[in-house]
Design a protein around this motif. Sequence first.
Motif, mmCIF file in Angstrom:
data_model
loop_
_atom_site.group_PDB
_atom_site.id
_atom_site.type_symbol
_atom_site.label_atom_id
_atom_site.label_comp_id
_atom_site.label_asym_id
_atom_site.label_seq_id
_atom_site.Cartn_x
_atom_site.Cartn_y
_atom_site.Cartn_z
ATOM 1 N N ALA A 102 0.672 -1.136 -0.017
ATOM 2 C CA ALA A 102 0.096 -0.206 0.079
ATOM 3 C C ALA A 102 0.849 1.275 -0.128
ATOM 4 O O ALA A 102 1.672 1.514 0.978
ATOM 5 N N ILE A 103 0.119 2.217 -1.295
ATOM 6 C CA ILE A 103 1.629 3.357 -0.800
ATOM 7 C C ILE A 103 0.133 4.666 0.058
ATOM 8 O O ILE A 103 -0.822 4.939 -1.276
ATOM 9 N N ILE A 104 0.994 5.543 0.972
ATOM 10 C CA ILE A 104 0.186 6.097 0.787
ATOM 11 C C ILE A 104 0.956 7.738 1.199
ATOM 12 O O ILE A 104 1.589 7.862 1.635
ATOM 13 N N ILE A 105 -0.723 8.843 0.900
ATOM 14 C CA ILE A 105 -0.044 9.857 0.450
ATOM 15 C C ILE A 105 -0.580 10.499 1.273
ATOM 16 O O ILE A 105 -1.646 10.471 0.954
ATOM 17 N N PRO A 161 -2.888 23.509 10.409
ATOM 18 C CA PRO A 161 -1.712 23.373 9.667
ATOM 19 C C PRO A 161 -2.220 21.799 9.158
ATOM 20 O O PRO A 161 -2.673 21.208 9.917
ATOM 21 N N PHE A 162 -0.818 21.549 8.209
ATOM 22 C CA PHE A 162 -0.511 20.092 7.686
ATOM 23 C C PHE A 162 -0.454 19.632 9.170
ATOM 24 O O PHE A 162 0.524 19.166 9.598
ATOM 25 N N ASN A 163 -0.732 18.061 9.470
ATOM 26 C CA ASN A 163 -0.262 17.282 10.029
ATOM 27 C C ASN A 163 -0.041 16.139 9.275
ATOM 28 O O ASN A 163 -0.957 15.181 8.671
ATOM 29 N N ARG A 164 1.290 16.222 8.850
ATOM 30 C CA ARG A 164 1.573 15.316 7.620
ATOM 31 C C ARG A 164 1.368 13.522 8.463
ATOM 32 O O ARG A 164 0.954 12.768 7.942
ATOM 33 N N ALA A 165 2.013 13.499 9.648
ATOM 34 C CA ALA A 165 1.920 11.870 10.294
ATOM 35 C C ALA A 165 0.611 11.191 11.121
ATOM 36 O O ALA A 165 0.531 10.519 10.480
ATOM 37 N N LYS A 166 -0.697 12.035 11.332
ATOM 38 C CA LYS A 166 -1.681 12.180 10.887
ATOM 39 C C LYS A 166 -2.260 11.106 9.901
ATOM 40 O O LYS A 166 -3.167 10.760 9.942
ATOM 41 N N LEU A 167 -2.108 11.966 8.496
ATOM 42 C CA LEU A 167 -2.730 11.713 7.733
ATOM 43 C C LEU A 167 -2.246 10.313 6.739
ATOM 44 O O LEU A 167 -2.592 9.475 7.056
ATOM 45 N N LEU A 168 -1.179 9.926 7.722
ATOM 46 C CA LEU A 168 -0.417 8.681 7.301
ATOM 47 C C LEU A 168 -0.933 7.504 8.617
ATOM 48 O O LEU A 168 -1.447 6.862 7.534
ATOM 49 N N ASN A 169 -1.459 8.179 9.214
ATOM 50 C CA ASN A 169 -1.921 6.976 10.813
ATOM 51 C C ASN A 169 -3.174 6.731 9.657
ATOM 52 O O ASN A 169 -4.034 5.095 9.426
ATOM 53 N N ILE A 170 -3.956 7.706 9.055
ATOM 54 C CA ILE A 170 -4.921 7.481 8.918
ATOM 55 C C ILE A 170 -5.314 6.806 7.425
ATOM 56 O O ILE A 170 -5.868 5.601 6.764
ATOM 57 N N GLY A 171 -3.835 6.960 6.280
ATOM 58 C CA GLY A 171 -3.958 6.124 5.470
ATOM 59 C C GLY A 171 -3.327 4.414 5.877
ATOM 60 O O GLY A 171 -4.049 3.976 5.209
ATOM 61 N N ALA A 172 -2.988 4.432 6.995
ATOM 62 C CA ALA A 172 -2.247 2.997 7.441
ATOM 63 C C ALA A 172 -3.445 2.620 7.605
ATOM 64 O O ALA A 172 -4.333 1.010 7.599
ATOM 65 N N VAL A 173 -4.720 2.775 9.017
ATOM 66 C CA VAL A 173 -5.657 2.090 8.657
ATOM 67 C C VAL A 173 -7.010 1.883 8.033
ATOM 68 O O VAL A 173 -6.818 0.582 8.235
ATOM 69 N N HIS A 174 -6.374 2.456 6.586
ATOM 70 C CA HIS A 174 -7.321 2.064 5.712
ATOM 71 C C HIS A 174 -6.786 0.886 5.409
ATOM 72 O O HIS A 174 -7.539 0.164 4.678
ATOM 73 N N ALA A 175 -5.607 0.795 4.914
ATOM 74 C CA ALA A 175 -4.320 -0.117 3.357
ATOM 75 C C ALA A 175 -4.507 -1.645 5.269
ATOM 76 O O ALA A 175 -4.648 -2.340 3.845
#
Length: 268
Positions: free
Chosen positions: A57-60, A99-113
């Motif tokens: 899974a590639i998470i952006i 403000p942009f929260n890169r790490a939290k977005l990655l956590n969300i993508g990980a949950v979906h993957a």
Amino acid sequence: MDTAVNTKLPKCDYEQIIFGNEFAYRGAYFRELLNLNEIRQGGEFIPSECRPEFSTAIIIPYRHRKDQLEAFIVYIHNFMRQQQIHYRIFLVEQNDEKPFNRAKLLNIGAVHAIKEKFPCLIFHDVDLFPMNVGNLYVCTAQPRHMPVYIDKYHFNVVYKDYFGGCVAMRTETFQIINGMSNLFFGWGGEDDNCFDRVKSKGFKICRFGPNYSKYMMLPHKKEIPIVHLKALMENAAKQFHTDGLNSLNYTEKIVILQPFYTHIRVEL
């Protein structure tokens, strides 16, 4: 969507891909998406001529980078299909004014993957482009930092513990470290915090040599930096067990299976 792999096919052969190590950063991979019919709705690819050994899974994490996103999606699909692995692209867009929260977005993508049972997660910034096909987008036993040598830094290592830009990690490893911190609203620090999480659980960082770890970076304006970064880093370092996947909260606005990626739009 049928994502089953045809078990009657022969196994994909990765030796030639790795040792051939084709140079990919060229015009043909940027101009247009080749063989569109190979890509399934939601940005998924499964080789049709052989049985893939790897599933990724590639998470952006994404917001306000339309031109870079369009270039990246074309390039990465043309690049990755040469590797004969099963993959799917998850684009997680922050759809609020915080403000942009890169790490939290990655956590969300990980949950979906994880829900889709991907055993390998690659967290990928939209401005980084791998240069050689032999750089397989798969997970190693230890977490792997992928863009070790970037053109912006004259293909020198940024600093010894640099762990940003693009990281490959087994799903089980990401769960063991409790994902990434959710506290980093603004630019900087979240990748160093992730590095510390990895070390705290006894993992070591894997890096490949320059023939397989060179990347080009597209120019972009800097994000707004975190004002009290040092204090935030110290605080976050004390919360590995309570701040991460197990404390993740957000509002999911919509999930759309776009033709070339799965689009997850959220408010944080």
